[in-house]
Design an enzyme around this catalytic site. Structure first.
Site, PDB file in Angstrom:
ATOM      1  N   ARG A  21       0.820  -1.220   0.000  1.00  0.00           N
ATOM      2  CA  ARG A  21       0.000   0.000   0.000  1.00  0.00           C
ATOM      3  C   ARG A  21       0.849   1.263   0.000  1.00  0.00           C
ATOM      4  O   ARG A  21       0.527   2.242   0.678  1.00  0.00           O
ATOM      5  CB  ARG A  21      -0.927   0.032   1.223  1.00  0.00           C
ATOM      6  CG  ARG A  21      -2.128  -0.886   1.126  1.00  0.00           C
ATOM      7  CD  ARG A  21      -3.245  -0.236   0.320  1.00  0.00           C
ATOM      8  NE  ARG A  21      -4.354  -1.157   0.171  1.00  0.00           N
ATOM      9  CZ  ARG A  21      -5.394  -1.190   1.009  1.00  0.00           C
ATOM     10  NH1 ARG A  21      -5.471  -0.342   2.003  1.00  0.00           N
ATOM     11  NH2 ARG A  21      -6.348  -2.054   0.814  1.00  0.00           N
ATOM     12  N   ARG A  25      -3.565   6.836   0.772  1.00  0.00           N
ATOM     13  CA  ARG A  25      -4.027   8.090   1.374  1.00  0.00           C
ATOM     14  C   ARG A  25      -3.014   8.815   2.247  1.00  0.00           C
ATOM     15  O   ARG A  25      -3.170  10.001   2.517  1.00  0.00           O
ATOM     16  CB  ARG A  25      -5.310   7.829   2.176  1.00  0.00           C
ATOM     17  CG  ARG A  25      -6.511   7.671   1.263  1.00  0.00           C
ATOM     18  CD  ARG A  25      -7.680   7.084   2.000  1.00  0.00           C
ATOM     19  NE  ARG A  25      -7.397   5.709   2.380  1.00  0.00           N
ATOM     20  CZ  ARG A  25      -8.307   4.848   2.843  1.00  0.00           C
ATOM     21  NH1 ARG A  25      -9.551   5.253   3.001  1.00  0.00           N
ATOM     22  NH2 ARG A  25      -7.988   3.624   3.149  1.00  0.00           N
ATOM     23  N   ARG A  34      -6.747  11.236  -6.338  1.00  0.00           N
ATOM     24  CA  ARG A  34      -7.974  10.521  -5.957  1.00  0.00           C
ATOM     25  C   ARG A  34      -9.201  11.426  -6.097  1.00  0.00           C
ATOM     26  O   ARG A  34     -10.279  10.966  -6.500  1.00  0.00           O
ATOM     27  CB  ARG A  34      -7.812  10.014  -4.514  1.00  0.00           C
ATOM     28  CG  ARG A  34      -9.013   9.346  -3.885  1.00  0.00           C
ATOM     29  CD  ARG A  34      -9.253   7.969  -4.470  1.00  0.00           C
ATOM     30  NE  ARG A  34     -10.466   7.388  -3.914  1.00  0.00           N
ATOM     31  CZ  ARG A  34     -11.700   7.717  -4.281  1.00  0.00           C
ATOM     32  NH1 ARG A  34     -11.887   8.618  -5.243  1.00  0.00           N
ATOM     33  NH2 ARG A  34     -12.748   7.149  -3.722  1.00  0.00           N
ATOM     34  N   ASP A  71      -6.823  -3.082  -7.467  1.00  0.00           N
ATOM     35  CA  ASP A  71      -7.345  -3.719  -6.259  1.00  0.00           C
ATOM     36  C   ASP A  71      -7.631  -5.186  -6.545  1.00  0.00           C
ATOM     37  O   ASP A  71      -7.993  -5.539  -7.673  1.00  0.00           O
ATOM     38  CB  ASP A  71      -8.615  -3.025  -5.773  1.00  0.00           C
ATOM     39  CG  ASP A  71      -8.892  -3.403  -4.327  1.00  0.00           C
ATOM     40  OD1 ASP A  71      -8.347  -2.739  -3.431  1.00  0.00           O
ATOM     41  OD2 ASP A  71      -9.609  -4.392  -4.090  1.00  0.00           O
ATOM     42  N   TYR A 147     -14.627 -12.572   0.107  1.00  0.00           N
ATOM     43  CA  TYR A 147     -15.395 -11.366  -0.246  1.00  0.00           C
ATOM     44  C   TYR A 147     -16.636 -11.721  -1.070  1.00  0.00           C
ATOM     45  O   TYR A 147     -17.688 -11.107  -0.923  1.00  0.00           O
ATOM     46  CB  TYR A 147     -14.528 -10.368  -1.012  1.00  0.00           C
ATOM     47  CG  TYR A 147     -13.591  -9.582  -0.126  1.00  0.00           C
ATOM     48  CD1 TYR A 147     -14.063  -8.494   0.619  1.00  0.00           C
ATOM     49  CD2 TYR A 147     -12.249  -9.897  -0.008  1.00  0.00           C
ATOM     50  CE1 TYR A 147     -13.223  -7.761   1.436  1.00  0.00           C
ATOM     51  CE2 TYR A 147     -11.393  -9.176   0.804  1.00  0.00           C
ATOM     52  CZ  TYR A 147     -11.884  -8.102   1.526  1.00  0.00           C
ATOM     53  OH  TYR A 147     -11.052  -7.380   2.338  1.00  0.00           O
TER      54      TYR A 147
HETATM   55  O1  CP3 Z   1       0.015  -1.659  -2.498  1.00  0.00           O
HETATM   56  C1  CP3 Z   1      -0.305  -0.806  -3.345  1.00  0.00           C
HETATM   57  O2  CP3 Z   1       0.070   0.386  -3.257  1.00  0.00           O
HETATM   58  C2  CP3 Z   1      -1.059  -1.234  -4.592  1.00  0.00           C
HETATM   59  C3  CP3 Z   1      -2.458  -1.119  -4.596  1.00  0.00           C
HETATM   60  C4  CP3 Z   1      -3.380  -2.027  -3.787  1.00  0.00           C
HETATM   61  C5  CP3 Z   1      -4.615  -1.573  -3.268  1.00  0.00           C
HETATM   62  N1  CP3 Z   1      -5.279  -2.638  -2.745  1.00  0.00           N
HETATM   63  C6  CP3 Z   1      -5.082  -0.174  -3.339  1.00  0.00           C
HETATM   64  C7  CP3 Z   1      -6.202   0.259  -2.501  1.00  0.00           C
HETATM   65  C8  CP3 Z   1      -3.283  -3.395  -3.492  1.00  0.00           C
HETATM   66  C9  CP3 Z   1      -2.149  -4.348  -3.755  1.00  0.00           C
HETATM   67  C10 CP3 Z   1      -4.503  -3.775  -2.840  1.00  0.00           C
HETATM   68  C11 CP3 Z   1      -4.814  -5.157  -2.423  1.00  0.00           C
HETATM   69  C12 CP3 Z   1      -5.980  -5.409  -1.560  1.00  0.00           C
HETATM   70  N2  CP3 Z   1      -7.225  -4.858  -1.623  1.00  0.00           N
HETATM   71  C13 CP3 Z   1      -5.993  -6.377  -0.537  1.00  0.00           C
HETATM   72  C14 CP3 Z   1      -4.852  -7.302  -0.204  1.00  0.00           C
HETATM   73  C15 CP3 Z   1      -3.831  -6.639   0.625  1.00  0.00           C
HETATM   74  C16 CP3 Z   1      -4.219  -6.402   2.049  1.00  0.00           C
HETATM   75  O3  CP3 Z   1      -4.348  -5.236   2.416  1.00  0.00           O
HETATM   76  O4  CP3 Z   1      -4.383  -7.390   2.786  1.00  0.00           O
HETATM   77  C17 CP3 Z   1      -7.275  -6.360   0.039  1.00  0.00           C
HETATM   78  C18 CP3 Z   1      -7.759  -7.219   1.173  1.00  0.00           C
HETATM   79  C19 CP3 Z   1      -8.043  -5.400  -0.675  1.00  0.00           C
HETATM   80  C20 CP3 Z   1      -9.474  -5.072  -0.478  1.00  0.00           C
HETATM   81  C21 CP3 Z   1      -9.640  -3.648  -0.140  1.00  0.00           C
HETATM   82  N3  CP3 Z   1      -9.454  -2.593  -1.019  1.00  0.00           N
HETATM   83  C22 CP3 Z   1     -10.044  -3.098   1.102  1.00  0.00           C
HETATM   84  C23 CP3 Z   1     -10.334  -3.908   2.343  1.00  0.00           C
HETATM   85  C24 CP3 Z   1     -10.095  -1.695   0.925  1.00  0.00           C
HETATM   86  C25 CP3 Z   1     -10.580  -0.653   1.893  1.00  0.00           C
HETATM   87  C26 CP3 Z   1      -9.549  -0.350   2.902  1.00  0.00           C
HETATM   88  C27 CP3 Z   1      -9.550   1.117   3.275  1.00  0.00           C
HETATM   89  O5  CP3 Z   1      -8.552   1.491   3.904  1.00  0.00           O
HETATM   90  O6  CP3 Z   1     -10.475   1.857   2.947  1.00  0.00           O
HETATM   91  C28 CP3 Z   1      -9.683  -1.405  -0.384  1.00  0.00           C
HETATM   92  C29 CP3 Z   1      -9.557  -0.065  -0.993  1.00  0.00           C
HETATM   93  C30 CP3 Z   1      -8.189   0.341  -1.453  1.00  0.00           C
HETATM   94  N4  CP3 Z   1      -7.347  -0.444  -2.193  1.00  0.00           N
HETATM   95  C31 CP3 Z   1      -7.581   1.609  -1.245  1.00  0.00           C
HETATM   96  C32 CP3 Z   1      -6.340   1.565  -1.922  1.00  0.00           C
HETATM   97  C33 CP3 Z   1      -5.329   2.677  -2.051  1.00  0.00           C
HETATM   98  C34 CP3 Z   1      -8.201   2.793  -0.530  1.00  0.00           C
HETATM   99  C35 CP3 Z   1      -9.213   3.423  -1.447  1.00  0.00           C
HETATM  100  C36 CP3 Z   1      -9.318   4.924  -1.355  1.00  0.00           C
HETATM  101  O7  CP3 Z   1      -8.385   5.641  -1.771  1.00  0.00           O
HETATM  102  O8  CP3 Z   1     -10.378   5.394  -0.880  1.00  0.00           O
END
Ligand code: CP3
Length: 340
Positions: A21, A25, A34, A71, A147
């Site tokens: 990540r 943010r 964003r 994602d 999911y």
């Molecule tokens: O690592 C990186 O920078 C690459 C991008 C990336 C994202 N999600 C961007 C993202 C990667 C590799 C993921 C994988 C992902 N997504 C996982 C596996 C990794 C982990 O964290 O265990 C999972 C479980 C998800 C599912 C997911 N996507 C969730 C649970 C959420 C919400 C979490 C939150 O903090 O709101 C997301 C959204 C998400 N994916 C964001 C980002 C940058 C936040 C979205 C936003 O900007 O509003």
């Protein structure tokens, strides 16, 4: 590329580092981009903007690898489950999988509909410095299935587990369908220019050992085996989070084993030995304090030594309120302390 050399356990001038990540943010530059799209899915599908945010951590932090901005839930979405990212809640599927019929109705070959992902990969690769690697990724079948069965994140995984234990044939049908898509999805990312591929099994630790081997790891083994045959020069990284006590059972055709912060690296090193390069595993919350962070870095580098065998990372994703100054300091310190 230092990162790719390290994945294949070749000696490098320092321990390479990237952060899970790393685009997100906690970076005001990310927030700026964003805001240009109404929802998160639009950002993931926008080739120009997704390329920009993929490259931000390279420019800002000077990490050794970029990870595709996307994602893990885009693939189930493409398979036919309507998805929303609800602000301050997280991802939500408006439909869930309840039966074998629902699985039969899922779209096959859905990876073909994610052409913009491969465009982002090739666009990023063309703009990225030759010394930096680009990591493509997918969710692992079990984590994606949770999911699709729960509809959202879960604390108990009761719907998924009910299917696993009460209707294992339904669970296997879903995991099998996902595995086939994931192989093609990652293959397409590699063909578009991804230098390494990573499987996120974030909810691996929700299952007992026997269930994880049958419903989680077995599919990871099949996926990595298929990809290794197609792309022997593309290192594969697996990240099964929360399974530190199962490590002795987790064998397969991949190069790098990602450790969550819950798995002491001493333990991973002892159990996995030289079988895999380890990636990890600084507890992200240590970045709230410079001192805690420094102690954590020193400990990891002491355990793993200066020889090949480690890719430095966090033990899970960057949190939105972590100070970026500490992320910068983290990268600087790891490079300085690990220099050979
Ligand atoms: O690592 C990186 O920078 C690459 C991008 C990336 C994202 N999600 C961007 C993202 C990667 C590799 C993921 C994988 C992902 N997504 C996982 C596996 C990794 C982990 O964290 O265990 C999972 C479980 C998800 C599912 C997911 N996507 C969730 C649970 C959420 C919400 C979490 C939150 O903090 O709101 C997301 C959204 C998400 N994916 C964001 C980002 C940058 C936040 C979205 C936003 O900007 O509003």
């Amino acid at each position: 590329m230092v990162f790719i050399d390290a994945c294949f356990r070749q000696e490098t001038p320092y321990t390479p580092i990237w952060l899970m990540r790393q685009a997100g943010r906690y970076l005001s530059e990310y927030q700026g981009v964003r805001q240009k799209t109404k929802n998160f899915l639009d950002l993931c599908a926008n080739v120009v903007l997704a390329t920009e945010v993929t490259l931000q951590p390279i420019e800002i932090l000077d990490v050794d690898a970029a990870i595709l901005f996307s994602d893990i839930l885009l693939l189930p979405h493409a398979m036919g489950l309507p998805l929303e990212f609800v602000p301050s809640f997280g991802p939500k599927f408006l439909d869930t999988i309840k039966s074998l019929e629902d699985i039969k109705a899922l779209k096959r070959g859905a990876y073909k509909d994610l052409g913009y992902v491969y465009e982002i990969v090739s666009n990023v690769r063309s703009k990225l410095d030759k010394s930096k690697a680009l990591i493509g990724f997918s969710g692992a079948p079990w984590t994606l299935a949770t999911y699709m069965l729960e509809g959202q994140g879960s604390k108990t995984y009761s719907r998924s587990k009910k299917i696993l234990y009460a209707q294992p044939e339904v669970a296997h049908a879903l995991l099998e369908a996902l595995s086939i898509e994931i192989i093609s999805y990652l293959d397409a990312q590699a063909r578009a220019g991804a230098n390494a591929l990573m499987l996120f099994d974030s909810w691996a630790g929700a299952l007992e050992l026997e269930a994880y081997l049958e419903f989680g790891w077995d599919y990871i083994q099949k996926i990595t085996k298929a990809l290794k045959t197609k792309h022997p020069k593309v290192p594969l990284i697996v990240f099964p989070k929360g399974v530190g006590t199962y490590l002795a059972h987790l064998k397969g055709d991949f190069e790098v084993f990602g450790c969550g912060w819950d798995t002491p690296l001493e333990h991973a090193k002892e159990v996995l030995g030289d079988r895999y390069v380890l990636q990890g595993n600084l507890e992200p919350a240590r970045l709230y304090s410079q001192e805690a962070m420094r102690n954590g870095i020193e400990h990891i580098l002491e355990v793993m030594g200066k020889k090949a065998g480690l890719i430095f990372n966090l033990g899970h994703g960057m949190l939105p309120d972590l100070p970026r100054s500490n992320a910068l300091e983290l990268v600087r310190l790891v490079r300085e302390i690990s220099r050979r």
